[in-house]
Design an enzyme around this catalytic site. Structure first.
Site: not given
Ligand code: HEM
Ligand SMILES: *[C@@H]1O[C@H](CO)[C@@H](O)[C@H](O)[C@H]1NC(C)=O
Length: 327
Positions: A62, A66, A94, A192
């Protein structure tokens, strides 16, 4: 006159394109001679951290996403705030949920000790995401490297990350802005298949969906009951710290079970379940649900492509000494 100026123009275009090509290409094996042990050091740090806590693999994958979606893959997500400038990592998208920073810091410290100012933090993060996908999903791919670290990180810019409330069309447009296709968006959402989401990211689907439905009708009611049990109605207190697995069936295994869960209406976030509900993406979900090894191959390819978004190369940016601070 017209001729000579158009000549000049074509020279300018020629050299401009030459210089972008010279600086833009990431390369597999970029550190082969400058720091041959670096990749193994990262793999080792990831292995140990993920063995202790499998959630760290999710965190690192992740984190790379990001990083890449905000100012490109330039390590900006790793930077600490400075006086008067809160950093990306403190944006609610975040903070406080993004995890794995200590793994990057540990790998960086070990690499600096043998190859000072050689490997960028942006590259370390790209390798760590790959090593995570390998450890929890058996997915392997070569990471083109040569990214340089950026010097700017602004909290508000993380507001451009796609939201968990988005429908497929909005998600597709956010990914398109970064050069990723609808199919790549669906493929990457398969991340996910591991990790967790905290109650506030899906509690509206359970308690206050819209004026006519308190519960999201696109969610399996028994799955909703299960979630409600763990996530009581928001009271604005600590109950919001609870978190649930994004993939109900194999929460620690990076695989295509995520898509199979979507078919059972057990996607946790609106941005997950919409991939099945929307005609733009539903066929892609079904394909990924049916063929795990094809999905894994597409996932590897899409991660490599995501890792190239707006990278700094050549003499741009810098090689940080510490991933949390500019030099
Ligand atoms: C399609 C748009 C996406 C949205 C709206 C989205 C949103 C979210 C949200 C809200 C969470 C839960 C955060 C929390 O409450 O702790 C999450 C977790 C996660 N996301 Fe995404 N995400 C998206 C795409 C992606 C992509 C492309 C990747 C990687 C390739 C990714 C990897 C992950 C992982 C691994 C987790 C679990 C993190 C952990 O357990 O620490 N996501 N995402
Ligand atoms: C509420 O959601 C349902 C199911 O998605 C939808 O059919 C309905 O039109 C929505 N109602 C309002 C008032 O938005």
């Amino acid at each position: 006159m017209a001729n000579s100026s158009s000549h000049k123009l074509s020279y300018i275009i020629f050299f401009l394109s030459l210089s972008t090509f010279a600086s833009a290409a990431l390369k597999v094996g970029f550190y082969r001679s400058s720091c041959p042990e670096a990749e193994a050091i990262i793999k080792n740090a990831v292995d140990r951290a993920v063995s202790r806590n499998p959630g760290i693999a999710a965190g690192l994958i992740r984190m790379h996403f990001h990083d890449c979606f905000v100012r490109g893959c330039d390590g900006s997500v790793l930077l600490e705030s400075t006086p008067g400038n809160p950093a990306e990592r403190y944006h609610p998208a975040n903070f406080p949920t993004l995890r794995g920073f200590e793994v990057i810091d540990e790998a960086k410290a070990k690499i600096e000790a043998i190859c000072p100012q050689t490997m960028s933090c942006a590259d370390i993060l790209a390798f760590a995401a790959r090593d995570s996908a390998n450890k929890v999903g058996g997915i392997n791919y070569a990471v083109p490297a040569g990214r340089r670290d950026g010097c700017i990180s602004r909290k508000e810019e993380a507001g451009t990350l796609p939201s968990f409330t988005f429908n497929a069309e909005k998600l597709a447009s956010e990914f398109a802005k970064r050069g990723l296709s609808v199919s790549e968006m669906v493929t990457l959402s398969g991340a996910h298949s591991i990790g967790i989401a905290h109650c506030p990211t899906f509690s509206k689907r359970l308690y206050s969906f819209n004026e006519t439905h308190s519960q999201d009708p696109s969610m399996d009611p028994s799955y909703a009951d299960y979630l409600k049990n763990k996530c009581p109605p928001p009271r604005g207190d600590r109950s919001e710290e609870a978190a649930m697995a994004l993939d109900f069936s194999t929460p620690h295994r990076l695989d295509n079970r995520y898509y199979i869960e979507l078919k059972k209406n057990r996607g946790l976030l609106t941005s997950d379940q919409t991939l099945l509900s929307s005609s733009l993406t539903s066929k892609m979900v079904l394909k990924n649900a049916n063929d795990g090894s094809k999905w894994a191959a597409k996932f590897a390819k899409a991660m490599v492509k995501m890792g190239k978004i707006d990278v700094l190369t050549g003499s741009q940016g810098e090689i940080r000494r510490h991933c949390s601070f500019v030099n």
